[in-house]
Design an enzyme around this catalytic site. Structure first.
Site, short mmCIF file in Angstrom:
data_model
loop_
_atom_site.label_atom_id
_atom_site.label_comp_id
_atom_site.label_asym_id
_atom_site.label_seq_id
_atom_site.Cartn_x
_atom_site.Cartn_y
_atom_site.Cartn_z
N ASP A 126 6.60 -16.28 -52.42
CA ASP A 126 5.30 -16.38 -53.09
C ASP A 126 5.42 -15.92 -54.54
OD1 ASP A 126 5.65 -13.65 -52.20
OD2 ASP A 126 3.53 -13.31 -52.57
N GLU B 259 4.54 -10.92 -50.80
CA GLU B 259 5.01 -9.77 -51.58
C GLU B 259 4.10 -9.51 -52.77
OE1 GLU B 259 7.19 -7.33 -54.45
OE2 GLU B 259 6.37 -9.34 -54.75
#
Length: 454
Positions: free
Chosen positions: A87, A152
């Site tokens: 991500d 994250e």
């Protein structure tokens, strides 16, 4: 074909494939990118398969999936757990990008695009290192478990639930993470220390609603003024955090370690240029490197209240809000620091206003000795991959997952970063040096190869 020769022969192919991943706008914090997140997870799973990993799963969570794969076909050889994330941060402000954030562009020896340095480019380095070993040797020389998450950038909300429920499955001899930076260009590095991070939000409320500043000004409390005054009192003249007992538990750093850190090939002139401010400011009595790596901090990350639109609107705001973070160093307990910060904020608060204090997140600091044999193999692999001397460094940033894994599994955590401090992670024109990308693939492949030898 020789391993490094094979990697060199695949440079164009590897770069083209990285561009595919970078084109996927897998922004974890924005719900409109949910399908892009899922597409990125499938992409990572496909490349794990190409790298010789098996038992590949796209594990659903309450938010974004975790991609897991493994190769356990090297009996008697060590097992490493590789961690990364697919991500990325939002690309805004879009108008500050030289080229579109999700249309990767190569120029001036760098590849530009959101996620190049943090962390898609670094995840791809591991995938291509593994694939190169698999293609040239027909198998992987060690046992590998790889876990790539999609949250994250929003605090790894669901990752730890997966780790706790899969603890036996994830057990390994070492954790390898590439989500950090090198000290500087041409200086391959291993990070052995990170600061912890607490994040807070403070909301000060005075009047029940916004008030006309002419009719009421001078007789009622102004939350913006009060909040600003409180924030101004959080540091003393030497820029030390002026909160009682804040430094009580800070671990002493030996003279030998301070000397080693200050002897690194780090250039203050380049740091000043990268910062771009007229001057620097930090805690008195410590070098810049020490201020960045081994000292705790308190920073104001955002402040707002009242009228922020175009033109004038003469109001006394009902509320003023600030976001504040503390970076913590070894022996500082996040829960204790959060209580100290809140207690001091409330002590500074006048009785004319109310205050809401929220702890948004907490993360422990981490530092570890680098005496385990894997670190020596890692240093030699970096030097072989880059042809330059490698060093051990600490960083000022935070990766809470590393601390959690270290505390849970009690194994060495090897942080091999291939970004650079000035590569604009989280900012417009994020980029990754091609020299570091290609050198990283070689170094990681050589590390896995060396780990498979006696």
């Amino acid at each position: 074909m020789d391993l490094t020769a094979y990697i060199d022969s695949k440079r164009d192919e590897h770069l083209s494939e990285l561009k595919e991943l970078l084109r996927i706008p897998s922004v974890s914090t924005q719900s409109e990118h949910k399908l892009d997140i899922e597409r990125a997870a499938r992409w990572v799973a496909e490349k794990m398969r190409a790298a010789g990993l098996e038992n590949i799963e796209i594990v659903p969570t309450k938010m974004h999936p975790i991609v897991y794969g493994e190769s356990l076909r090297a009996p008697g050889q060590p097992t490493v757990l590789v961690y990364g994330h697919y991500d990325v941060q939002p690309a805004e402000p879009l108008d500050l990008w030289t080229t579109p954030a999700f249309e990767p562009d190569v120029r001036n020896g760098n590849i530009y695009g959101r996620g190049t340095a943090d962390d898609k480019g670094q995840v791809h380095i591991h995938l291509k290192a593994l694939e190169s070993l698999y293609k040239t040797q027909g198998k992987l020389p060690i046992n590998v478990k790889m876990m790539v998450e999609g949250e994250e950038e929003i605090g790894s909300v669901n990752l730890w639930d997966f780790v706790k429920s899969s603890q036996q499955r994830l057990n390994a001899d070492a954790l390898i993470v590439s989500d950090t930076s090198m000290l500087a260009k041409g200086v391959p590095s291993i990070t052995y220390g990170l600061r912890g991070l607490n994040y807070y939000q403070i909301e000060v409320t005075g009047p029940a609603q916004d008030l006309h500043s002419g009719v009421f000004g001078g007789a009622v409390p102004n939350p913006i003024t009060i909040l600003a005054e409180m924030i101004a009192k959080l540091h003393d003249r030497n820029l030390r955090v002026d909160i009682p007992r804040f430094y009580d538990d800070v671990a002493a750093v030996s003279r030998q370690e301070r000397k080693a850190l200050n002897s690194l090939p780090w250039k203050e002139k380049e740091f000043r240029k990268m910062v771009g401010a007229p001057g620097l400011a930090g805690e008195k009595g410590f070098t810049i490197v020490e201020q960045l790596w081994i000292r705790p901090t308190l920073e104001l990350n955002g402040i707002w209240g009242g009228y922020l639109g175009e033109g004038a609107k003469t109001v006394i705001a009902s509320k003023a809000t600030a976001k504040i973070s503390t970076r913590l160093v070894p022996n500082q307990d996040p829960a204790k620091i959060a209580k100290l910060v809140e207690r001091h904020i409330r002590k500074l608060l006048p009785k004319t206003v109310h205050c809401r204090f929220d702890v948004l997140s907490m993360g422990k600091p981490w530092v570890a000795p680098y005496t385990h044999p894997i670190f020596q193999k890692a240093i030699h692999s970096l030097e072989a991959g880059f042809g330059k001397k490698a060093v051990f460094i600490r960083e000022g940033g935070s990766i809470p997952f590393v601390t959690q894994m270290h505390d849970t599994f009690k194994v060495p955590c090897v942080l091999l970063g291939f970004g650079l401090p000035d590569e604009n992670a989280h900012a417009p024109d994020e980029h990754l040096a091609l020299e570091n990308y290609f050198g990283g693939i070689k170094s990681i492949a050589l590390l896995y190869q060396r780990l498979g030898k006696p």
